[in-house]
Design a protein around this motif. Sequence first.
Motif, PDB file in Angstrom:
ATOM      1  N   SER A   1       0.824  -1.206   0.000  1.00 43.90           N
ATOM      2  CA  SER A   1       0.000   0.000   0.000  1.00 43.90           C
ATOM      3  C   SER A   1       0.858   1.257   0.000  1.00 43.90           C
ATOM      4  O   SER A   1       0.571   2.224  -0.710  1.00 43.90           O
ATOM      5  CB  SER A   1      -0.940  -0.021   1.217  1.00 43.90           C
ATOM      6  N   ARG A   2       1.927   1.230   0.784  1.00 37.38           N
ATOM      7  CA  ARG A   2       2.810   2.398   0.824  1.00 37.38           C
ATOM      8  C   ARG A   2       3.535   2.593  -0.508  1.00 37.38           C
ATOM      9  O   ARG A   2       3.741   3.721  -0.952  1.00 37.38           O
ATOM     10  CB  ARG A   2       3.805   2.247   1.958  1.00 37.38           C
ATOM     11  N   ARG A   3       3.920   1.490  -1.137  1.00 33.06           N
ATOM     12  CA  ARG A   3       4.600   1.610  -2.434  1.00 33.06           C
ATOM     13  C   ARG A   3       3.659   2.170  -3.496  1.00 33.06           C
ATOM     14  O   ARG A   3       4.086   2.849  -4.418  1.00 33.06           O
ATOM     15  CB  ARG A   3       5.127   0.241  -2.870  1.00 33.06           C
ATOM     16  N   LEU A   4       2.371   1.857  -3.346  1.00 27.18           N
ATOM     17  CA  LEU A   4       1.398   2.411  -4.285  1.00 27.18           C
ATOM     18  C   LEU A   4       1.097   3.872  -3.980  1.00 27.18           C
ATOM     19  O   LEU A   4       0.896   4.676  -4.898  1.00 27.18           O
ATOM     20  CB  LEU A   4       0.105   1.585  -4.240  1.00 27.18           C
ATOM     21  N   SER A   5       1.029   4.193  -2.700  1.00 26.30           N
ATOM     22  CA  SER A   5       0.614   5.547  -2.328  1.00 26.30           C
ATOM     23  C   SER A   5       1.751   6.568  -2.433  1.00 26.30           C
ATOM     24  O   SER A   5       1.496   7.748  -2.664  1.00 26.30           O
ATOM     25  CB  SER A   5       0.068   5.553  -0.887  1.00 26.30           C
ATOM     26  N   LYS A   6       3.002   6.121  -2.292  1.00 24.75           N
ATOM     27  CA  LYS A   6       4.108   7.067  -2.306  1.00 24.75           C
ATOM     28  C   LYS A   6       4.221   7.817  -3.638  1.00 24.75           C
ATOM     29  O   LYS A   6       4.301   9.054  -3.651  1.00 24.75           O
ATOM     30  CB  LYS A   6       5.420   6.342  -1.993  1.00 24.75           C
ATOM     31  N   PRO A   7       4.234   7.139  -4.802  1.00 23.01           N
ATOM     32  CA  PRO A   7       4.293   7.905  -6.055  1.00 23.01           C
ATOM     33  C   PRO A   7       3.063   8.772  -6.271  1.00 23.01           C
ATOM     34  O   PRO A   7       3.150   9.845  -6.874  1.00 23.01           O
ATOM     35  CB  PRO A   7       4.412   6.822  -7.134  1.00 23.01           C
ATOM     36  N   LEU A   8       1.895   8.321  -5.762  1.00 18.82           N
ATOM     37  CA  LEU A   8       0.692   9.137  -5.898  1.00 18.82           C
ATOM     38  C   LEU A   8       0.773  10.386  -5.031  1.00 18.82           C
ATOM     39  O   LEU A   8       0.260  11.446  -5.407  1.00 18.82           O
ATOM     40  CB  LEU A   8      -0.542   8.315  -5.529  1.00 18.82           C
ATOM     41  N   ASP A   9       1.409  10.254  -3.857  1.00 18.97           N
ATOM     42  CA  ASP A   9       1.621  11.451  -3.031  1.00 18.97           C
ATOM     43  C   ASP A   9       2.476  12.474  -3.770  1.00 18.97           C
ATOM     44  O   ASP A   9       2.195  13.683  -3.757  1.00 18.97           O
ATOM     45  CB  ASP A   9       2.301  11.056  -1.714  1.00 18.97           C
TER      46      ASP A   9
END
Length: 595
Positions: A311-319
């Motif tokens: 989840s963090r790997r997905l959310s980091k680039p989106l952030d």
Amino acid sequence: MIKKRRKIFVRFTIIAIFLGLMPLLLVVLGLFSAMENQFTRVMSENYLQMVSSLQDRFENSFNSYDSLTKLTYYYTTPNDSVFNIKNFYSTSFRELINNKNSSDVEAFLNNILNVDSSVKGIHFITTDDEYHMDRINTFISDEDAYYDIVKTDTYDPLSRYLMIYPPHETNYFPGNIATTFTVARNYFNTSASIDSPEYIGTLFIDVDVQDLRRIVSSYTPEHGETIVFMVNGECWLSSDPSLEGKSFDPASLMKKGDMMFYDTYDRYGMGTYIIVTHSALFASVSILYSLSWLLLAISTALFVGGMIVLSRRLSKPLDGMMKEMKRLERGDFDISLPVEREDEIGELSQRFNEMSRALNEYVDKVYRSQLKQREAECTALKSQIYPHFLYNTLEVIRMTAISNKDEKVALMIESLSEQIHYLIGPVSDFVPLSKEIDIVEKYVFLLNARISGHIDLSVSFDGLDLEIPKLILQPIVENAYIHGIKPNGGSGRIAIEVERRNTKAFIRIMNNGVGMTPSELEELKRRFESDAPGIRDEYNWKSIGLKNVYDRLELIYGKGFGLDIESLVDVGTVVTITVPNKEYMGDKNDKTHNG
């Protein structure tokens, strides 16, 4: 927006964990259930074999004591050095008792006493006499204590079967107290009558209860089981000493989840019971259960940790993308996201970069178009000088006509001036209906001034003005004259009527010209739906004004509104304009105009 997106990722993680762990949990529970059923079946078989084995040993012990009580039917002379057994008939035994040969009777009882080391005492009671013997004494010291034991409901002088008495202490023998149970058998003289034999006496044998207790203690409870040996409803022996000597239903010892295994023997009224608690039954597999749950917990922790990392790997680039979007909102279009991945996130970053470049180009284009628009506005401001000069010139001509007392020319110039001002004056999308009708009237006035015929114009409406698009009536009136009245001699009638009906208003422009054939009307309507600007003949376009009005109404109002035409040859044509019924607060007096 960021909070909402994070909630989506949290929801995604929870759903993924649920969908990932639920099958695993169901499989583990299913395996636990199958293992528990299999274990219960195997343990049940083991306990059934165990209780059957205990019951068999108890039965063998009682059968041996039953055989021991039958030794009175055999006789051994005490003087023989070798034990010489021969058949001893009841008549001879009765004579022995009747002769009161106590030494022979005591020798016989002593012989039975020495047959089994578990025998602690022996008693033979007849109707006239009684004999008592243990390994030390040949008498009892407390007859009341003894008869309290043997003279109970269990004693039946007519019974031909083995009688059993529950455990008790041999406190009736002096100095030799032991805990025993008693077996007894009645003896009869069957030589006279088998149906009604003569009662001889009853043999009582005290057997050490330790003989039976050794059977119970031979099985050591490993899981907290309770072993109960009962005779005639009374607990003789138990792995729980507090139960001994009590009468109860073994099932009353069970609690919820407990299991009971038993075997009974009706001949002696005895039964063996083993009661196992659920926790004790599964004590041996509790470690396996604990290990399984530990492995499940470790798997769950690894799965949850993996989902959080994902989840963090997905959310980091989106952030990072959201931060760059904020720069876009502030007008900074010179941005570019690093494309470090080849998955959907990487493609999304690449598309974001393309979007930012496209926006940058679009903003530049809009900026240049705004510059051009400003230049056009400046040009338009300059062009306003020329209409102003034209209005002033027309006004000079009109005043000259008035000074020469030519009122018709002056009126014509005034009408022409107002129409020019209406056409090229200030831009406005909507005008009051009364203003549009006023322009139509001036147009008809000029038309009547230059043609040989005469156009009779009549207008009727309720005085509550509508806001309608500018220049939608004049093209229709012009078309009515050119294509309807002019071919019919140049003179005719044009009528304009306004009708309000609920949310719609209907403006009808009617003329009594030559009309159209059905095929011509169909062709006209077909051209309305095409992209061509009008109907082209060999010389020029025609009906451009009608096509323009049709397209404008459709563009402004959409479906349910617009322009419709009905026509009959040699009768005339009706053009109906349908617009929303929005009242315009202008002149509210009824008006009828005649030109």
